[in-house]
Design a protein around this motif. Structure first.
Motif, PDB file in Angstrom:
ATOM      1  N   GLU A  37       0.809  -1.218   0.000  1.00 41.95           N
ATOM      2  CA  GLU A  37       0.000   0.000   0.000  1.00 41.95           C
ATOM      3  C   GLU A  37       0.843   1.270   0.000  1.00 41.95           C
ATOM      4  O   GLU A  37       0.300   2.373  -0.113  1.00 41.95           O
ATOM      5  CB  GLU A  37      -0.952   0.001   1.202  1.00 41.95           C
ATOM      6  N   SER A  39       2.616   1.840  -2.411  1.00 41.72           N
ATOM      7  CA  SER A  39       2.693   1.972  -3.878  1.00 41.72           C
ATOM      8  C   SER A  39       4.105   1.708  -4.402  1.00 41.72           C
ATOM      9  O   SER A  39       4.392   1.983  -5.563  1.00 41.72           O
ATOM     10  CB  SER A  39       2.202   3.342  -4.363  1.00 41.72           C
ATOM     11  N   VAL A  57       4.558  -2.873  -8.479  1.00 38.37           N
ATOM     12  CA  VAL A  57       3.336  -2.625  -7.727  1.00 38.37           C
ATOM     13  C   VAL A  57       2.338  -1.903  -8.628  1.00 38.37           C
ATOM     14  O   VAL A  57       2.684  -0.921  -9.289  1.00 38.37           O
ATOM     15  CB  VAL A  57       3.636  -1.792  -6.469  1.00 38.37           C
ATOM     16  N   ALA A  59      -1.949  -0.556  -9.128  1.00 40.43           N
ATOM     17  CA  ALA A  59      -3.152  -0.125  -8.418  1.00 40.43           C
ATOM     18  C   ALA A  59      -4.391  -0.677  -9.106  1.00 40.43           C
ATOM     19  O   ALA A  59      -4.415  -0.877 -10.324  1.00 40.43           O
ATOM     20  CB  ALA A  59      -3.219   1.400  -8.368  1.00 40.43           C
ATOM     21  N   ASN A  60      -5.405  -0.945  -8.305  1.00 41.81           N
ATOM     22  CA  ASN A  60      -6.689  -1.344  -8.865  1.00 41.81           C
ATOM     23  C   ASN A  60      -7.218  -0.287  -9.829  1.00 41.81           C
ATOM     24  O   ASN A  60      -6.960   0.915  -9.664  1.00 41.81           O
ATOM     25  CB  ASN A  60      -7.726  -1.513  -7.749  1.00 41.81           C
ATOM     26  N   ALA A  67      -6.358  -6.307  -6.631  1.00 39.05           N
ATOM     27  CA  ALA A  67      -5.902  -6.402  -5.241  1.00 39.05           C
ATOM     28  C   ALA A  67      -6.876  -7.224  -4.405  1.00 39.05           C
ATOM     29  O   ALA A  67      -8.092  -7.166  -4.604  1.00 39.05           O
ATOM     30  CB  ALA A  67      -5.738  -5.020  -4.636  1.00 39.05           C
ATOM     31  N   THR A  71      -5.917  -1.100  -2.174  1.00 37.29           N
ATOM     32  CA  THR A  71      -5.770  -0.581  -3.538  1.00 37.29           C
ATOM     33  C   THR A  71      -4.658  -1.236  -4.336  1.00 37.29           C
ATOM     34  O   THR A  71      -4.800  -1.473  -5.534  1.00 37.29           O
ATOM     35  CB  THR A  71      -5.501   0.943  -3.477  1.00 37.29           C
ATOM     36  N   TYR A  72      -3.542  -1.560  -3.687  1.00 38.05           N
ATOM     37  CA  TYR A  72      -2.352  -1.966  -4.430  1.00 38.05           C
ATOM     38  C   TYR A  72      -2.077  -3.469  -4.304  1.00 38.05           C
ATOM     39  O   TYR A  72      -2.529  -4.133  -3.365  1.00 38.05           O
ATOM     40  CB  TYR A  72      -1.135  -1.177  -3.944  1.00 38.05           C
ATOM     41  N   TYR A  73      -1.287  -3.981  -5.250  1.00 38.68           N
ATOM     42  CA  TYR A  73      -0.886  -5.383  -5.279  1.00 38.68           C
ATOM     43  C   TYR A  73       0.390  -5.491  -6.107  1.00 38.68           C
ATOM     44  O   TYR A  73       0.768  -4.553  -6.828  1.00 38.68           O
ATOM     45  CB  TYR A  73      -1.983  -6.261  -5.894  1.00 38.68           C
ATOM     46  N   TYR A  74       1.067  -6.636  -6.003  1.00 36.83           N
ATOM     47  CA  TYR A  74       2.272  -6.869  -6.806  1.00 36.83           C
ATOM     48  C   TYR A  74       1.921  -7.814  -7.949  1.00 36.83           C
ATOM     49  O   TYR A  74       1.209  -8.801  -7.760  1.00 36.83           O
ATOM     50  CB  TYR A  74       3.398  -7.482  -5.967  1.00 36.83           C
ATOM     51  N   ASP A 178      -0.534 -10.319  -2.648  1.00 33.92           N
ATOM     52  CA  ASP A 178      -1.035  -9.265  -1.763  1.00 33.92           C
ATOM     53  C   ASP A 178      -1.101  -9.803  -0.331  1.00 33.92           C
ATOM     54  O   ASP A 178      -1.105 -11.020  -0.105  1.00 33.92           O
ATOM     55  CB  ASP A 178      -2.435  -8.833  -2.226  1.00 33.92           C
TER      56      ASP A 178
END
Length: 408
Positions: A37, A39, A57, A59-60, A67, A71-74, A178
């Motif tokens: 998160e 970012s 990384v 963002a949705n 994710a 909001t964020y994921y790898y 995530d």
């Protein structure tokens, strides 16, 4: 007579001298930036082979909410279908002797009509603690890659969590990750975790109660019973140093026999077998040779074995190419060991002689497990040629809490 301390100051003094009976973790989750998160990737470190060209990384978006939470994921992708691995790792500070729950949520992001081969693994201090292979049933769904109540060993507070993905046979987006976590279950020595955020135990000791010790009644000394001659205890059974049977193919020549199994469509059925040649250790080795087809063909040589509960172990084998090394896409050549659906070790493709393919240590399980272990070789563009030799496969116990490991 029973004496009860009635002084509040005395009770407080007695209570304050008692050491805290619980462990106060320094964090709820010992993984930093667990859901990306911030970012950014840091403090995670990424290690990968050359085909992992798209990574980072993300963002949705309204049209693509990937994710698992927030909001964020790898996410990472590849531009080559060759076998390759990607790793995310992070240094963690945890007191040894603690028990922890470790995990992270991961999923394949492949379209259902192009799954390829993808496996996910989780390591703690270099030991594999959980793994699974992607399948149509779970594709696109987050899975909890985790282990519970793991004992943190060693003498240092410094430890390492590592997430690993292996991919082959496809290009494009491969996975999303995530919400990683390391939560303390108990402190060193089994000390329970304090309730709340403080280091004070959840209950305060009450008044000190002093009870006189009664004078014991003398007990007559019994007449000693003669000690019987002990029966010698038989030597305990021990765990073989190699859990595989006929691991070097030295009991016969010719077609593969049980407990080994062979699947080799497109390979020469009369020349892909155990032979008294090309061996690393006398007398025999398994040799693979192609049929007249110049197309891409794959061979799987495997054996099932059972590892007892409480046993950690390593797997490996020796591999020798008998054709030219990796060339262009028209004459590809790859080999790797697999264990229960995951990639355990990979041939680097740059060695002409014998090469040991060896795994990291697989963590002990609480129940006995029966797993398939074997070698997968893929080749293209070399019809009617000897491709490789393989010898001296092994599944070697490293530690065992259930029985001793045999000396030889």
């Amino acid at each position: 007579m029973t004496l009860v301390s009635s002084s509040s100051s005395s009770a407080a003094s007695s209570s304050s001298s008692i050491a805290p009976a619980c462990f106060n973790p320094t964090a709820t989750n010992y993984v930093q930036n667990p859901g990306f998160e911030s970012s950014a990737t840091s403090p995670w470190a990424a290690t990968y082979s050359s085909q992992w060209t798209g990574r980072g990384v993300f963002a949705n978006t309204a049209s693509n909410p990937v994710a698992r939470s927030d909001t964020y994921y790898y996410k990472a992708s590849v531009n080559s279908a060759n076998l390759g691995a990607f790793e995310l790792s992070q240094s963690i500070t945890i007191a040894p002797g603690s028990r922890v729950n470790i995990g992270g949520w991961v999923k394949s992001v492949r379209p259902s009509n192009s799954l390829g081969t993808i496996s996910f693994s989780l390591y703690f201090d270099g030991v594999l603690v959980d793994s699974f292979a992607n399948s149509a049933a779970i594709n696109g769904k987050y899975q909890d890659l985790s282990v519970s109540n793991l004992l943190v060993t060693g003498t240092s507070n410094d430890h390492l969590i590592k997430f690993r993905v292996s991919s082959s046979g496809i290009t494009g987006d491969i996975f999303a990750a995530d919400d990683f976590y390391i939560n303390v279950v108990s402190g060193p020595g089994g000390m329970p975790v304090c309730s709340g955020s403080g280091s004070t135990p959840s209950s305060i000791p009450g008044p000190v109660v002093l009870t006189p010790t009664p004078t014991p009644t003398p007990t007559p000394t019994p007449t000693p019973t003669p000690t019987p001659t002990p029966t010698p205890t038989p030597e305990p059974a021990c765990l073989p140093k190699n859990l595989l049977i006929n691991s070097g193919f030295d009991s016969y020549t010719g077609p593969v026999k049980s407990p080994w199994t062979l699947s080799a469509p497109g390979w020469g059925s009369t020349i892909t077998q155990v032979v008294a040649a090309n061996s690393r250790s006398a007398p025999n080795a398994f040799t693979g040779a192609t049929s007249s087809s110049a197309g891409s063909v794959q061979l799987t040589l495997s054996q099932q074995f059972t590892v007892p509960a409480g046993v950690s172990y390593k797997v490996g084998a020796f591999f020798k190419p008998l054709r030219a090394l990796q060339g262009t896409s028209s004459n590809t050549f790859s080999a790797y060991l697999y264990l229960g659906g995951i990639v355990a070790a990979t041939w680097s493709g740059d060695t002409q002689g014998w090469k040991e393919l060896a795994s990291n240590t697989f963590a002990a399980r609480t129940t006995a497990s029966t797993l398939a272990f074997g070698l997968i070789v893929t080749t293209k563009g070399y019809p009617l040629e000897y491709i490789f030799a393989a010898d001296d496969f092994y599944v070697t116990p490293v530690t065992s809490s259930s029985m001793p490991i045999c000396a030889s």
